[in-house]
Design an enzyme around this catalytic site. Structure first.
Site, short mmCIF file in Angstrom:
data_model
loop_
_atom_site.label_atom_id
_atom_site.label_comp_id
_atom_site.label_asym_id
_atom_site.label_seq_id
_atom_site.Cartn_x
_atom_site.Cartn_y
_atom_site.Cartn_z
N ASP A 136 13.21 17.65 69.09
CA ASP A 136 14.03 17.68 70.31
C ASP A 136 13.30 17.09 71.51
OD1 ASP A 136 16.29 18.71 69.24
OD2 ASP A 136 16.17 20.69 70.18
N ASP A 289 15.51 34.53 66.61
CA ASP A 289 14.91 35.03 65.38
C ASP A 289 15.23 36.51 65.17
OD1 ASP A 289 13.42 35.76 67.58
OD2 ASP A 289 11.62 34.69 66.97
#
Length: 533
Positions: A136, A289
């Protein structure tokens, strides 16, 4: 002459005005002290003592579990089926599961070669593994460097994919989610995830995949972090103490009791079926997460933590990077708790005790109470009792409980026991930042979804010569002042001076040292002397 006389009278006039203001403030203080301040402070002490007891019970419970785990050797290999994977004479490599290895990165100039090299060095049949680099990066030069590195490994026969996207929507969660959409992922059974500063050992997959292969109820196998730059400075040593406790105690307890703990976002292997059943990656908080782990556990999937499987990584070595990381790690869980508490309570697939563990122990006590009580009690309420001697804190809440909690926290890193005082002062300072972030997450305001990638310097990955050079004492000056830390430091100095002059509590030494720690962080100074390991 008259002008001179009037000029001479000015200092006396100012002195008189100042005395009047001081006298008026004293009168106001006496008027509100007994009916307002004393009851409020007593209530604050009571609430803080309740939270302290909650945290104390949680710490002692986890300590007892760890002792039992060590005493009876409740290793994952004894609780779950584990057999080393071997070649199948008939199927050959086709008998091995297909593994996807994802490496999300963002402008990782200092560490991209290390992480890609470590991932490509994983030992596994070459036709049964895909390395996926999710870049990214917004810097074209860095993107080009990463792409060249991927081509270099591809030329060596490694099945590596370089993937980019047009935007950074969802940040890391968005990148991982996008990576799972590629057609070649459909053939994969498991996905291993490593952040850009993580370097797994070649046998990482051989030690994790068998748990998933032989135990269909297991959705995640998590490895432990090993810190390559923990000796770089005093701040990294403090971080090591906190994170070692997290892994050696919190993660181990969750794995050994309820088969649930928060995924650390890296150094773990997911069963793709579990990931998909849980709803995949979501970017609604800054702890994607943990979000995935909670949702997967509510579907009935179990997790394993391997404490002896260590993956080399890097700790933030600048105050700016550490503050951003702690904001994300404190704000995200609080915000996730707000979003999921009812969903957890209404879930019918898990037992009542599992719900209590997740809501009360995992979220409320560890992610909310721990931050709030550390700052409010030790940095605000206790100093305030110096100014209001009518309110007393019992010795068990002032000395015994915090001492036991501190010692239990320090067990994870025995080599740093001599730094315990520094760790206490540092954690109290950071508790201000964490408490603020926790309330931002609970109230869902301000910087609730702020995501700043933790800066990686690669310092801990360099040669021994560079490591020696890093041990030279130096001071870094922050880019800006931190007003809240400075105000808290001033408040502690005022309370300490009052206690020294008029008080009977003898807290002033603690207050002065704690104030100094707040000033050091507030002014952006971070002493980076390296203590001996």
């Amino acid at each position: 002459m008259d002008r001179l006389s009037s000029t001479a009278l000015l200092p006396e006039a100012f002195q008189g005005t100042r005395d009047d203001i001081t006298q008026q403030m004293g009168i106001v203080w006496e008027q509100i002290r007994t009916p307002v301040v004393v009851p409020l402070l007593r209530l604050s002490v009571f609430l803080c003592l309740v939270m302290s007891v909650m945290l104390f019970v949680e710490k002692v419970y986890m300590a007892v579990v760890i002792v039992l785990v060590k005493l009876f050797r409740w290793r994952p290999e004894t609780r779950y089926k584990w057999e080393p994977m071997g070649d199948d004479a008939e199927l050959g490599n086709a008998g091995y599961p297909m593994v996807l290895v994802q490496i999300p990165m963002y402008n990782e100039k200092e560490v991209y070669q290390l992480s890609i090299g470590a991932a490509c060095g994983l030992s596994w049949p070459s036709d049964r593994i895909i390395i996926q680099v999710l870049d990214d990066s917004t810097d074209p030069a860095i993107k080009e460097l990463v792409q060249i590195e991927c081509r270099r490994w591809a030329s060596k026969g490694v099945n590596i994919k370089y993937e980019i996207r047009d935007n950074r929507n969802g940040y890391k969660a968005g990148a991982l989610k996008e990576g799972m959409k590629h057609s070649y992922v459909k053939h994969c059974d498991y996905v291993a995830i490593f952040d850009a500063d993580f370097q797994p050992e070649p046998d990482f997959l051989w030690r994790t995949i068998p748990f998933l292969e032989h135990n269909p109820q297991i959705g995640l196998v998590q490895g432990r972090w090993k810190f390559a730059n923990s000796n770089e400075c005093l701040m990294t040593r403090m971080q090591e103490m906190s994170l070692d406790y997290h892994f050696t105690v919190e993660q181990e307890v969750g794995s050994s009791t309820y088969a649930f703990f928060g995924f650390n976002g890296t150094a773990g292997v997911w069963r793709i079926a579990a990931l998909n059943e849980a709803g995949g990656w979501k970017d609604r908080t800054t702890v994607e997460d943990m979000d995935l782990a909670v949702r997967a556990s509510l579907k009935g999937w179990k997790f394993i933590f391997l404490g002896d499987l260590k993956v080399k990584s890097e700790l933030p070595s600048t105050l700016k990077a550490y503050r951003y990381q702690q904001h994300r790690w404190s704000c995200g869980p609080a915000n996730l708790f707000r979003k999921m508490v009812l969903e957890i309570a209404k879930n019918k697939k898990v037992t009542l005790w599992t719900k209590v563990h997740v809501i009360y122990s995992f979220f409320f006590v560890r992610k909310i109470v721990a931050h709030i009580v550390t700052f409010i009690f030790y940095c605000v309420v206790i100093p305030a009792t110096v100014l209001v001697p009518e309110v007393q804190v019992p010795k068990w809440g002032l000395v015994y409980i915090p001492s036991i909690i501190t010692l239990l926290n320090a067990v994870g890193t025995p080599r740093s026991l001599h730094l315990l005082v520094f760790w206490i002062l540092f954690e109290n300072v950071m508790s201000l930042h964490r408490t603020k972030a926790t309330f931002i997450g609970l109230l869902e305001v301000g910087r609730v979804n702020e995501w700043v990638v933790t800066e990686k310097l690669g310092d801990g990955m360099k040669t021994k010569a560079a490591a020696k050079a890093a041990k030279i004492p130096r001071i870094r000056i922050g880019e800006r002042l931190h007003l809240l830390e400075l105000l808290t430091g001033a408040y502690l100095v005022f309370c300490g001076c009052y206690d020294l002059a008029f008080g009977k509590n003898y807290y002033y030494l603690y207050l002065f040292f704690q104030a100094l720690a707040f000033f050091i962080v507030g002014f952006g100074y971070v002493g980076t002397f390296v203590p001996h390991p």
